[in-house]
Design a protein around this motif. Structure first.
Motif, PDB file in Angstrom:
ATOM      1  N   ILE A 187       0.680  -1.023  -0.477  1.00  0.00           N
ATOM      2  CA  ILE A 187       0.100   0.140   0.043  1.00  0.00           C
ATOM      3  C   ILE A 187       0.506   0.922  -0.282  1.00  0.00           C
ATOM      4  O   ILE A 187       2.004   1.045   0.492  1.00  0.00           O
ATOM      5  N   VAL A 188       0.026   2.408  -0.779  1.00  0.00           N
ATOM      6  CA  VAL A 188       1.479   3.627  -0.571  1.00  0.00           C
ATOM      7  C   VAL A 188       0.195   4.902  -0.580  1.00  0.00           C
ATOM      8  O   VAL A 188      -0.977   4.294  -1.302  1.00  0.00           O
ATOM      9  N   LEU A 189       0.368   5.490   0.433  1.00  0.00           N
ATOM     10  CA  LEU A 189      -0.410   6.744   0.749  1.00  0.00           C
ATOM     11  C   LEU A 189      -0.533   7.776  -0.826  1.00  0.00           C
ATOM     12  O   LEU A 189       0.715   8.024  -1.121  1.00  0.00           O
ATOM     13  N   LEU A 190      -1.345   8.253  -0.929  1.00  0.00           N
ATOM     14  CA  LEU A 190      -1.483   8.779  -2.392  1.00  0.00           C
ATOM     15  C   LEU A 190      -1.600  10.268  -1.822  1.00  0.00           C
ATOM     16  O   LEU A 190      -2.174  10.883  -1.501  1.00  0.00           O
ATOM     17  N   HIS A 191      -0.809  11.034  -2.897  1.00  0.00           N
ATOM     18  CA  HIS A 191      -0.877  12.353  -2.501  1.00  0.00           C
ATOM     19  C   HIS A 191      -2.355  12.639  -3.085  1.00  0.00           C
ATOM     20  O   HIS A 191      -2.156  12.474  -3.809  1.00  0.00           O
ATOM     21  N   PRO A 192      -2.566  14.435  -2.815  1.00  0.00           N
ATOM     22  CA  PRO A 192      -4.051  14.600  -2.823  1.00  0.00           C
ATOM     23  C   PRO A 192      -3.932  15.018  -4.863  1.00  0.00           C
ATOM     24  O   PRO A 192      -5.450  14.492  -5.038  1.00  0.00           O
ATOM     25  N   LYS A 193      -2.929  15.305  -4.824  1.00  0.00           N
ATOM     26  CA  LYS A 193      -3.184  15.736  -6.375  1.00  0.00           C
ATOM     27  C   LYS A 193      -2.998  14.219  -7.456  1.00  0.00           C
ATOM     28  O   LYS A 193      -3.583  13.798  -8.312  1.00  0.00           O
ATOM     29  N   GLU A 194      -2.547  13.373  -6.518  1.00  0.00           N
ATOM     30  CA  GLU A 194      -2.392  12.041  -7.252  1.00  0.00           C
ATOM     31  C   GLU A 194      -3.725  11.305  -7.477  1.00  0.00           C
ATOM     32  O   GLU A 194      -4.770  11.134  -7.844  1.00  0.00           O
ATOM     33  N   SER A 195      -4.504  11.666  -6.003  1.00  0.00           N
ATOM     34  CA  SER A 195      -6.066  11.068  -5.888  1.00  0.00           C
ATOM     35  C   SER A 195      -6.836  11.594  -7.010  1.00  0.00           C
ATOM     36  O   SER A 195      -7.544  11.295  -7.556  1.00  0.00           O
ATOM     37  N   ALA A 196      -6.634  12.966  -6.783  1.00  0.00           N
ATOM     38  CA  ALA A 196      -7.397  13.694  -8.058  1.00  0.00           C
ATOM     39  C   ALA A 196      -7.647  12.965  -9.323  1.00  0.00           C
ATOM     40  O   ALA A 196      -8.067  13.049 -10.034  1.00  0.00           O
ATOM     41  N   TYR A 197      -6.111  12.490  -9.801  1.00  0.00           N
ATOM     42  CA  TYR A 197      -6.252  12.542 -10.900  1.00  0.00           C
ATOM     43  C   TYR A 197      -6.078  10.464 -11.249  1.00  0.00           C
ATOM     44  O   TYR A 197      -6.602  10.516 -12.619  1.00  0.00           O
ATOM     45  N   ILE A 198      -6.336   9.630 -10.145  1.00  0.00           N
ATOM     46  CA  ILE A 198      -7.078   8.609 -10.140  1.00  0.00           C
ATOM     47  C   ILE A 198      -8.302   9.167 -10.529  1.00  0.00           C
ATOM     48  O   ILE A 198      -9.594   7.921 -11.392  1.00  0.00           O
ATOM     49  N   GLU A 199      -9.305   9.698  -9.931  1.00  0.00           N
ATOM     50  CA  GLU A 199     -10.620   9.731  -9.648  1.00  0.00           C
ATOM     51  C   GLU A 199     -10.312  10.517 -11.144  1.00  0.00           C
ATOM     52  O   GLU A 199     -11.919   9.805 -11.683  1.00  0.00           O
ATOM     53  N   TRP A 200     -10.201  11.262 -11.693  1.00  0.00           N
ATOM     54  CA  TRP A 200     -10.680  12.293 -12.939  1.00  0.00           C
ATOM     55  C   TRP A 200      -9.957  11.934 -13.702  1.00  0.00           C
ATOM     56  O   TRP A 200     -10.646  11.652 -15.365  1.00  0.00           O
ATOM     57  N   GLY A 201      -9.331  10.621 -14.019  1.00  0.00           N
ATOM     58  CA  GLY A 201      -8.111  10.119 -14.821  1.00  0.00           C
ATOM     59  C   GLY A 201      -8.223   9.324 -15.935  1.00  0.00           C
ATOM     60  O   GLY A 201      -8.181   9.016 -16.660  1.00  0.00           O
ATOM     61  N   GLY A 202     -10.059   8.558 -15.609  1.00  0.00           N
ATOM     62  CA  GLY A 202      -9.962   7.204 -16.537  1.00  0.00           C
ATOM     63  C   GLY A 202      -9.914   6.677 -16.029  1.00  0.00           C
ATOM     64  O   GLY A 202      -8.439   5.589 -14.809  1.00  0.00           O
ATOM     65  N   PRO A 203      -9.945   5.471 -16.628  1.00  0.00           N
ATOM     66  CA  PRO A 203      -9.632   3.512 -16.288  1.00  0.00           C
ATOM     67  C   PRO A 203      -8.670   3.309 -15.329  1.00  0.00           C
ATOM     68  O   PRO A 203      -7.839   2.620 -15.308  1.00  0.00           O
ATOM     69  N   ASP A 204      -7.298   3.895 -16.467  1.00  0.00           N
ATOM     70  CA  ASP A 204      -5.908   3.479 -16.774  1.00  0.00           C
ATOM     71  C   ASP A 204      -5.475   4.405 -15.482  1.00  0.00           C
ATOM     72  O   ASP A 204      -3.824   4.029 -15.522  1.00  0.00           O
ATOM     73  N   ALA A 205      -5.773   5.643 -15.295  1.00  0.00           N
ATOM     74  CA  ALA A 205      -5.151   6.289 -14.415  1.00  0.00           C
ATOM     75  C   ALA A 205      -4.772   5.646 -13.068  1.00  0.00           C
ATOM     76  O   ALA A 205      -3.283   5.935 -12.374  1.00  0.00           O
ATOM     77  N   GLY A 206      -5.401   4.910 -12.361  1.00  0.00           N
ATOM     78  CA  GLY A 206      -4.773   3.872 -11.425  1.00  0.00           C
ATOM     79  C   GLY A 206      -3.301   3.305 -11.463  1.00  0.00           C
ATOM     80  O   GLY A 206      -3.063   3.064 -10.843  1.00  0.00           O
ATOM     81  N   SER A 207      -3.476   2.791 -13.192  1.00  0.00           N
ATOM     82  CA  SER A 207      -2.050   1.936 -13.138  1.00  0.00           C
ATOM     83  C   SER A 207      -0.858   3.374 -13.521  1.00  0.00           C
ATOM     84  O   SER A 207       0.355   2.019 -13.541  1.00  0.00           O
TER      85      SER A 207
END
Length: 147
Positions: free
Chosen positions: A102-122
């Protein structure tokens, strides 16, 4: 055996700490809360078959450094990030157990995942895996995305 998976948090801050010191560290609190989330949600393994497949959102880890918390004071984690010195799976007498970083996400990284589409987490997982391991859960780490 449970679900056949265990979470871990790799951090240089934990090295050399005694068992009685661990509960005073935000990294340990975060790991404990993540483990509880995973235990309360059976069937998660399918969601983490590829890195970045699962994000645990809005965890109330009050000891986490402020710059890692969102406006509500909560944190997000990404589950399944590989560490170069930890195997993905270990065998036990009762069957295989997946080890999920597990890795702590910076709020910018969380926003990227939330709004970046299905591959953003990868994308985030791959960028985190490309960092030197000692930086991944370091509170001084810069976000792996801009914006």
């Amino acid at each position: 055996m449970g679900e056949g998976l265990e979470v871990y948090l790799a951090s240089a801050a934990l090295v050399g700490k005694g068992i009685h010191e661990l509960d005073r560290l935000w990294q340990f609190e975060l790991l404990y809360l993540a483990a509880q989330s995973v235990a309360m949600n059976p069937g998660l393994y399918r969601a983490v078959e590829h890195p970045g497949g699962l994000t645990l959102r809005e965890i109330n880890c009050t000891s986490t450094p402020r710059r890692w918390r969102n406006a509500a004071g909560l944190v997000d984690l990404i589950v399944g990030v590989k560490h170069p010195h930890v195997p993905r799976m270990v065998g036990t007498p009762n069957g295989d157990v997946a080890l999920l970083g597990i890795v702590l996400l910076h709020p910018k990284e969380s926003a990227y995942i939330e709004w970046g589409g299905p591959d953003a987490g990868s994308v985030i997982a791959q960028r985190l895996e490309a960092l030197p391991p000692e930086l991944v859960n370091n509170p001084r780490r810069k976000p792996v995305v801009s914006g």
